[in-house]
Design a protein around this motif. Sequence first.
Motif, PDB file in Angstrom:
ATOM      1  N   ALA A 176      42.342 -23.569   6.106  1.00  0.00           N
ATOM      2  CA  ALA A 176      42.247 -22.274   6.977  1.00  0.00           C
ATOM      3  C   ALA A 176      43.734 -22.044   8.478  1.00  0.00           C
ATOM      4  O   ALA A 176      44.080 -21.018   8.699  1.00  0.00           O
ATOM      5  CB  ALA A 176      41.153 -22.432   7.919  1.00  0.00           C
ATOM      6  N   SER A 177      43.513 -23.412   9.510  1.00  0.00           N
ATOM      7  CA  SER A 177      44.571 -23.574  10.200  1.00  0.00           C
ATOM      8  C   SER A 177      45.902 -23.097   9.339  1.00  0.00           C
ATOM      9  O   SER A 177      46.640 -22.093  10.201  1.00  0.00           O
ATOM     10  CB  SER A 177      44.652 -25.127  11.009  1.00  0.00           C
ATOM     11  N   GLY A 178      46.342 -23.477   8.580  1.00  0.00           N
ATOM     12  CA  GLY A 178      47.574 -23.674   7.958  1.00  0.00           C
ATOM     13  C   GLY A 178      48.129 -22.295   7.189  1.00  0.00           C
ATOM     14  O   GLY A 178      48.727 -21.329   6.954  1.00  0.00           O
ATOM     15  N   ALA A 179      46.646 -21.117   7.364  1.00  0.00           N
ATOM     16  CA  ALA A 179      46.891 -19.828   6.583  1.00  0.00           C
ATOM     17  C   ALA A 179      47.510 -19.037   7.886  1.00  0.00           C
ATOM     18  O   ALA A 179      48.882 -17.671   7.518  1.00  0.00           O
ATOM     19  CB  ALA A 179      45.916 -19.597   6.348  1.00  0.00           C
ATOM     20  N   ILE A 180      47.276 -19.263   8.972  1.00  0.00           N
ATOM     21  CA  ILE A 180      47.888 -18.373  10.199  1.00  0.00           C
ATOM     22  C   ILE A 180      49.276 -18.254  10.325  1.00  0.00           C
ATOM     23  O   ILE A 180      49.776 -17.094  10.045  1.00  0.00           O
ATOM     24  CB  ILE A 180      47.458 -18.923  11.094  1.00  0.00           C
ATOM     25  N   PRO A 181      49.831 -19.290  10.025  1.00  0.00           N
ATOM     26  CA  PRO A 181      51.237 -19.456  10.202  1.00  0.00           C
ATOM     27  C   PRO A 181      52.143 -18.797   8.675  1.00  0.00           C
ATOM     28  O   PRO A 181      53.185 -18.124   8.946  1.00  0.00           O
ATOM     29  CB  PRO A 181      51.781 -20.902  10.346  1.00  0.00           C
ATOM     30  N   ARG A 182      52.093 -18.647   7.786  1.00  0.00           N
ATOM     31  CA  ARG A 182      52.240 -18.496   6.538  1.00  0.00           C
ATOM     32  C   ARG A 182      51.958 -16.351   6.855  1.00  0.00           C
ATOM     33  O   ARG A 182      52.944 -16.315   6.618  1.00  0.00           O
ATOM     34  CB  ARG A 182      51.681 -18.896   5.834  1.00  0.00           C
ATOM     35  N   ARG A 183      50.909 -16.745   7.488  1.00  0.00           N
ATOM     36  CA  ARG A 183      50.736 -15.201   7.151  1.00  0.00           C
ATOM     37  C   ARG A 183      51.668 -14.205   8.225  1.00  0.00           C
ATOM     38  O   ARG A 183      51.923 -12.742   8.411  1.00  0.00           O
ATOM     39  CB  ARG A 183      49.035 -14.538   8.114  1.00  0.00           C
ATOM     40  N   LEU A 184      51.860 -14.987   9.262  1.00  0.00           N
ATOM     41  CA  LEU A 184      53.104 -14.866  10.284  1.00  0.00           C
ATOM     42  C   LEU A 184      54.154 -14.660   9.996  1.00  0.00           C
ATOM     43  O   LEU A 184      54.912 -14.063  10.735  1.00  0.00           O
ATOM     44  CB  LEU A 184      52.631 -15.569  11.925  1.00  0.00           C
ATOM     45  N   GLY A 185      54.637 -15.403   8.990  1.00  0.00           N
ATOM     46  CA  GLY A 185      55.837 -15.406   8.734  1.00  0.00           C
ATOM     47  C   GLY A 185      56.584 -16.564   8.393  1.00  0.00           C
ATOM     48  O   GLY A 185      58.232 -16.434   8.501  1.00  0.00           O
ATOM     49  N   PHE A 186      56.107 -17.915   9.481  1.00  0.00           N
ATOM     50  CA  PHE A 186      56.532 -19.269   9.754  1.00  0.00           C
ATOM     51  C   PHE A 186      56.666 -19.619   8.203  1.00  0.00           C
ATOM     52  O   PHE A 186      57.234 -19.550   7.170  1.00  0.00           O
ATOM     53  CB  PHE A 186      55.861 -19.710  10.558  1.00  0.00           C
TER      54      PHE A 186
END
Length: 182
Positions: free
Chosen positions: A139-149
């Motif tokens: 779940a925490s890893g989905a955030i940077p992926r979503r934001l283009g990191f």
Amino acid sequence: MLTAADELTSGPVVLRRWRRADAEVLYRVVSESLEHLSPWMAWAARGYSTADAVAYLSRTEEQWGIDYDYAIVAPGPVVAGSCSMMSRIGQGGFEIGYWVHPAHLGRGYATAAAAALTAEAFRIGADRVEIVHDLANVASGAIPRRLGFDEVDRRPPQDERSAAEAGVEVVWRLLAPGAAVV
């Protein structure tokens, strides 16, 4: 580098600088979240006291200008979690961290908070922002992926491991517009 704003708005949340006067609310929100946080955060596995909240808030006020810690305030208004921009990745960069109270999961609050912190980091002069999480914390890893990191590294843990962690830190990085590759 400039200093970060005391308050940031992003989507459904407002990020408000933590203050010493917030000890009671911080203690309550963390205490209600311990079962959710302790598998991922070693500090939460040890329990949390009012004295811990007071010490954290004192440290955040003393370190403001180096590191930036915010309450995530959801509509209501209600404190729904916490997030930080930490200078621990070296000159010109910030690492972002976040957690959300279990009653507020799945509403995009952590994503909105990370987006606001990333924009603020670049506004005050950072050339890069990183998000680091354990491989098992999907779940925490989905955030940077979503934001283009971009995922740039997998490494052994830099800090104490907690119960649910796989023992592999995933490092995500986003460069400021026009910044050279690090």
